[in-house]
Design a protein around this motif. Structure first.
Motif, short mmCIF file in Angstrom:
data_model
loop_
_atom_site.label_atom_id
_atom_site.label_comp_id
_atom_site.label_asym_id
_atom_site.label_seq_id
_atom_site.Cartn_x
_atom_site.Cartn_y
_atom_site.Cartn_z
N ALA A 14 1.01 -1.21 -0.11
CA ALA A 14 -0.02 -0.03 -0.09
C ALA A 14 0.92 1.21 0.10
N LYS A 67 -0.61 8.05 1.35
CA LYS A 67 -0.58 9.67 0.71
C LYS A 67 -1.50 10.50 1.77
N GLU A 121 -1.51 15.61 -2.96
CA GLU A 121 -1.20 14.67 -2.15
C GLU A 121 0.16 14.22 -2.11
N GLU A 172 5.52 3.83 2.33
CA GLU A 172 4.89 2.77 1.42
C GLU A 172 4.99 1.58 2.49
N ILE A 217 -4.78 8.77 2.80
CA ILE A 217 -5.30 8.05 1.97
C ILE A 217 -4.31 6.87 1.62
N ALA A 218 -5.23 5.61 1.75
CA ALA A 218 -4.12 4.19 1.11
C ALA A 218 -4.62 3.69 -0.34
N TYR A 219 -3.67 3.75 -0.98
CA TYR A 219 -3.87 3.08 -2.32
C TYR A 219 -3.33 1.59 -2.36
N ASP A 222 -3.52 -1.63 -4.98
CA ASP A 222 -3.98 -2.09 -6.06
C ASP A 222 -4.60 -0.75 -6.91
N ASN A 223 -5.61 -1.08 -7.40
CA ASN A 223 -6.32 0.06 -8.03
C ASN A 223 -7.41 1.00 -7.14
N ASP A 224 -7.44 0.31 -5.96
CA ASP A 224 -8.55 1.08 -5.22
C ASP A 224 -7.88 2.31 -4.14
N LYS A 225 -8.71 3.19 -3.81
CA LYS A 225 -8.53 4.06 -2.92
C LYS A 225 -9.26 4.13 -1.62
N GLU A 261 -9.65 5.67 2.41
CA GLU A 261 -9.56 6.65 3.69
C GLU A 261 -9.26 5.71 4.94
#
Length: 119
Positions: A21, A24, A37, A42, A88-90, A92-95, A97
């Motif tokens: 993950a 940001k 952001e 990481e 905010i945690a990214y 894969d392709n998901d965002k 909170e």
């Protein structure tokens, strides 16, 4: 101490099913204006779904709708101590909170970050 017994088990679980993950944070300048952001850290953790939480009850049909809470468990260290609520945690392709850090009993062994999917 107890932390010395728990931490290796957390690391072992994370290594079995690792999830990367990027964390940001929305930054602001000296005037309070948003700048975008900024990457905080990481991390590698264990993504899991927790207990069901009742979100709505429909009386018309007699059904109960539930949402599963989503978590990212990470080991508490110099990198993860930078994480704050509302970051905010990214994954894969998901965002997501971060709604709660989940620092169990303030032991500073691991964080079980409570995530909310941002659409």
């Amino acid at each position: 101490m107890i932390a010395n017994k728990i931490k290796p088990k957390i690391v072992k679980a994370i290594n079995k099913l690792p999830t990367k993950a990027i964390i940001k944070r929305n930054s602001v300048n000296e005037f309070g204006e948003p700048e975008g952001e900024v990457v905080i850290c990481e991390v590698t953790g264990l993504f899991h779904e927790g207990n069901n939480q009742v979100t709505s009850i429909s009386m018309d049909k007699g059904e109960v709708k539930r949402n599963k809470q989503q978590f990212l468990m990470v080991v508490y260290d110099d990198e993860t101590m930078k994480i704050k609520e509302n970051d905010i945690a990214y994954i894969d392709n998901d965002k997501f909170e971060i709604k709660d850090l989940g620092n169990q009993n303030r032991m500073n062994v691991y964080l079980d970050l409570n995530l909310k999917l941002v659409k």
